[in-house]
Design a protein around this motif. Sequence first.
Motif, mmCIF file in Angstrom:
data_model
loop_
_atom_site.group_PDB
_atom_site.id
_atom_site.type_symbol
_atom_site.label_atom_id
_atom_site.label_comp_id
_atom_site.label_asym_id
_atom_site.label_seq_id
_atom_site.Cartn_x
_atom_site.Cartn_y
_atom_site.Cartn_z
ATOM 1 N N THR A 197 1.028 5.606 10.963
ATOM 2 C CA THR A 197 1.838 4.449 10.596
ATOM 3 C C THR A 197 1.577 4.109 9.138
ATOM 4 O O THR A 197 0.675 4.672 8.503
ATOM 5 C CB THR A 197 1.524 3.239 11.496
ATOM 6 O OG1 THR A 197 2.511 2.217 11.273
ATOM 7 C CG2 THR A 197 0.141 2.651 11.204
ATOM 8 N N GLY A 198 2.370 3.216 8.599
ATOM 9 C CA GLY A 198 2.223 2.839 7.196
ATOM 10 C C GLY A 198 2.248 1.344 7.010
ATOM 11 O O GLY A 198 2.636 0.596 7.905
ATOM 12 N N THR A 199 1.824 0.913 5.839
ATOM 13 C CA THR A 199 1.827 -0.507 5.524
ATOM 14 C C THR A 199 3.227 -1.012 5.250
ATOM 15 O O THR A 199 3.454 -2.224 5.231
ATOM 16 C CB THR A 199 0.942 -0.781 4.301
ATOM 17 O OG1 THR A 199 1.244 0.167 3.260
ATOM 18 C CG2 THR A 199 -0.534 -0.664 4.656
ATOM 19 N N ASP A 200 4.164 -0.097 5.052
ATOM 20 C CA ASP A 200 5.542 -0.503 4.772
ATOM 21 C C ASP A 200 6.445 0.714 4.974
ATOM 22 O O ASP A 200 5.963 1.826 5.197
ATOM 23 C CB ASP A 200 5.665 -1.039 3.343
ATOM 24 C CG ASP A 200 6.803 -2.034 3.177
ATOM 25 O OD1 ASP A 200 7.673 -2.092 4.073
ATOM 26 O OD2 ASP A 200 6.833 -2.748 2.159
ATOM 27 N N THR A 201 7.739 0.481 4.849
ATOM 28 C CA THR A 201 8.707 1.555 5.065
ATOM 29 C C THR A 201 8.494 2.719 4.107
ATOM 30 O O THR A 201 8.586 3.879 4.492
ATOM 31 C CB THR A 201 10.143 1.009 4.902
ATOM 32 O OG1 THR A 201 10.346 -0.025 5.862
ATOM 33 C CG2 THR A 201 11.164 2.109 5.127
ATOM 34 N N ASP A 202 8.211 2.435 2.845
ATOM 35 C CA ASP A 202 8.090 3.482 1.838
ATOM 36 C C ASP A 202 6.641 3.728 1.426
ATOM 37 O O ASP A 202 6.363 4.054 0.266
ATOM 38 C CB ASP A 202 8.928 3.122 0.607
ATOM 39 C CG ASP A 202 10.413 3.060 0.923
ATOM 40 O OD1 ASP A 202 10.891 3.955 1.653
ATOM 41 O OD2 ASP A 202 11.089 2.125 0.462
ATOM 42 N N ALA A 203 5.713 3.612 2.359
ATOM 43 C CA ALA A 203 4.296 3.811 2.035
ATOM 44 C C ALA A 203 3.964 5.279 1.792
ATOM 45 O O ALA A 203 2.946 5.596 1.168
ATOM 46 C CB ALA A 203 3.415 3.254 3.151
ATOM 47 N N GLU A 209 4.604 10.696 13.766
ATOM 48 C CA GLU A 209 4.886 9.763 12.673
ATOM 49 C C GLU A 209 5.818 8.652 13.127
ATOM 50 O O GLU A 209 6.862 8.896 13.721
ATOM 51 C CB GLU A 209 5.510 10.501 11.486
ATOM 52 C CG GLU A 209 5.739 9.594 10.279
ATOM 53 C CD GLU A 209 6.525 10.287 9.188
ATOM 54 O OE1 GLU A 209 7.382 9.625 8.564
ATOM 55 O OE2 GLU A 209 6.300 11.500 8.968
ATOM 56 N N GLY A 210 5.424 7.425 12.839
ATOM 57 C CA GLY A 210 6.249 6.279 13.178
ATOM 58 C C GLY A 210 7.423 6.120 12.220
ATOM 59 O O GLY A 210 7.648 6.938 11.323
ATOM 60 N N ALA A 211 8.165 5.059 12.417
ATOM 61 C CA ALA A 211 9.273 4.709 11.526
ATOM 62 C C ALA A 211 8.996 3.308 10.999
ATOM 63 O O ALA A 211 8.569 2.435 11.760
ATOM 64 C CB ALA A 211 10.603 4.749 12.270
ATOM 65 N N GLY A 212 9.230 3.110 9.716
ATOM 66 C CA GLY A 212 8.949 1.792 9.160
ATOM 67 C C GLY A 212 7.468 1.462 9.230
ATOM 68 O O GLY A 212 6.613 2.327 9.050
ATOM 69 N N GLY A 213 7.165 0.199 9.531
ATOM 70 C CA GLY A 213 5.779 -0.229 9.635
ATOM 71 C C GLY A 213 5.306 -0.298 11.076
ATOM 72 O O GLY A 213 5.989 0.129 12.002
ATOM 73 N N VAL A 267 -1.403 4.912 6.581
ATOM 74 C CA VAL A 267 -1.080 5.253 5.196
ATOM 75 C C VAL A 267 -0.866 3.955 4.435
ATOM 76 O O VAL A 267 0.023 3.162 4.782
ATOM 77 C CB VAL A 267 0.183 6.139 5.110
ATOM 78 C CG1 VAL A 267 0.519 6.444 3.654
ATOM 79 C CG2 VAL A 267 -0.023 7.429 5.893
ATOM 80 N N VAL A 268 -1.686 3.734 3.437
ATOM 81 C CA VAL A 268 -1.607 2.515 2.635
ATOM 82 C C VAL A 268 -0.900 2.837 1.325
ATOM 83 O O VAL A 268 -1.408 3.617 0.512
ATOM 84 C CB VAL A 268 -3.010 1.942 2.339
ATOM 85 C CG1 VAL A 268 -2.896 0.681 1.484
ATOM 86 C CG2 VAL A 268 -3.753 1.647 3.637
ATOM 87 N N GLY A 324 -8.691 6.588 10.683
ATOM 88 C CA GLY A 324 -8.881 6.747 9.254
ATOM 89 C C GLY A 324 -7.669 6.235 8.500
ATOM 90 O O GLY A 324 -6.649 5.902 9.101
ATOM 91 N N TRP A 325 -7.798 6.143 7.192
ATOM 92 C CA TRP A 325 -6.667 5.695 6.380
ATOM 93 C C TRP A 325 -6.595 6.534 5.106
ATOM 94 O O TRP A 325 -7.594 7.105 4.660
ATOM 95 C CB TRP A 325 -6.759 4.212 6.050
ATOM 96 C CG TRP A 325 -7.923 3.814 5.174
ATOM 97 C CD1 TRP A 325 -9.208 3.581 5.579
ATOM 98 C CD2 TRP A 325 -7.900 3.605 3.755
ATOM 99 N NE1 TRP A 325 -9.990 3.243 4.496
ATOM 100 C CE2 TRP A 325 -9.209 3.245 3.377
ATOM 101 C CE3 TRP A 325 -6.911 3.676 2.794
ATOM 102 C CZ2 TRP A 325 -9.560 2.966 2.041
ATOM 103 C CZ3 TRP A 325 -7.239 3.412 1.463
ATOM 104 C CH2 TRP A 325 -8.551 3.053 1.106
ATOM 105 N N VAL A 326 -5.386 6.626 4.570
ATOM 106 C CA VAL A 326 -5.142 7.379 3.345
ATOM 107 C C VAL A 326 -4.416 6.474 2.363
ATOM 108 O O VAL A 326 -3.410 5.841 2.717
ATOM 109 C CB VAL A 326 -4.289 8.641 3.616
ATOM 110 C CG1 VAL A 326 -4.023 9.401 2.315
ATOM 111 C CG2 VAL A 326 -4.965 9.543 4.633
ATOM 112 N N GLY A 327 -4.928 6.401 1.155
ATOM 113 C CA GLY A 327 -4.237 5.662 0.104
ATOM 114 C C GLY A 327 -3.221 6.561 -0.579
ATOM 115 O O GLY A 327 -3.499 7.738 -0.833
ATOM 116 N N ASN A 328 -2.060 6.016 -0.868
ATOM 117 C CA ASN A 328 -1.003 6.772 -1.540
ATOM 118 C C ASN A 328 -0.499 5.949 -2.716
ATOM 119 O O ASN A 328 0.151 4.920 -2.530
ATOM 120 C CB ASN A 328 0.142 7.078 -0.568
ATOM 121 C CG ASN A 328 1.250 7.880 -1.213
ATOM 122 O OD1 ASN A 328 0.998 8.750 -2.039
ATOM 123 N ND2 ASN A 328 2.482 7.581 -0.851
#
Length: 221
Positions: free
Chosen positions: A6-12, A112-116, A141-142, A168-172
Amino acid sequence: MIYFVTGTDTDAGKTLISEAMLRGATGSTLGLKPIASGCEQSNDGLRNADAQALMSASSVELDYKQVNPFAFEPAIAPHIAAEQAGVAITCQALNDAIPVDAMMQTDFVLVEGAGGWLLPISHGQTLDQWVAKQQWPVILVVGIKLGCLNHAMLTIKSIETAGLTVAGWVGNQLDPDMEYAPENIAYLKANIKAPCLGVVPYLQRVNAQAASAYIDLSLLD
């Protein structure tokens, strides 16, 4: 092992990071994108660029419909696109659509999710409810940009409240001109209990192979 991304936002940058992780993983790999809006018509039907990227990075070959069972043309919230198309996305429908047998036989699977994280999928149901039923560990994914600290910590709190593990988390890095980006990343590393699998710098050209060099999947163990 199966992980939900998942991501912190749609375009993370969920797809970039998911593709990078698939390319960097050992053993058999499989990436899935159960829900996608913003698809394009082709001779074979609706196709989503993110789903196709995951297919390209996966060693396990499946039919497109198995990778992306819910595909919608308008680039809008999926639950709205589904309603317009007369399709019901429910937790049960997602269970019925995903290729469970293939997933269980694959070493490394990313869904993989969609959006947040709290994406609505239909009236009264959200994507996180489905993930909670699966009890999949989550990779976050941040998107490193202004506001990422609040977005990341809120998402982490919501994931944990659902009873799930943040694996875990990944910064982008999304904004090449972001002020104090290293300080923001340092805050996230200090305050997120889960390991940081890596921080992908801003890439002039989006390249999953290049991004994979910044991610250490061994930290998932």
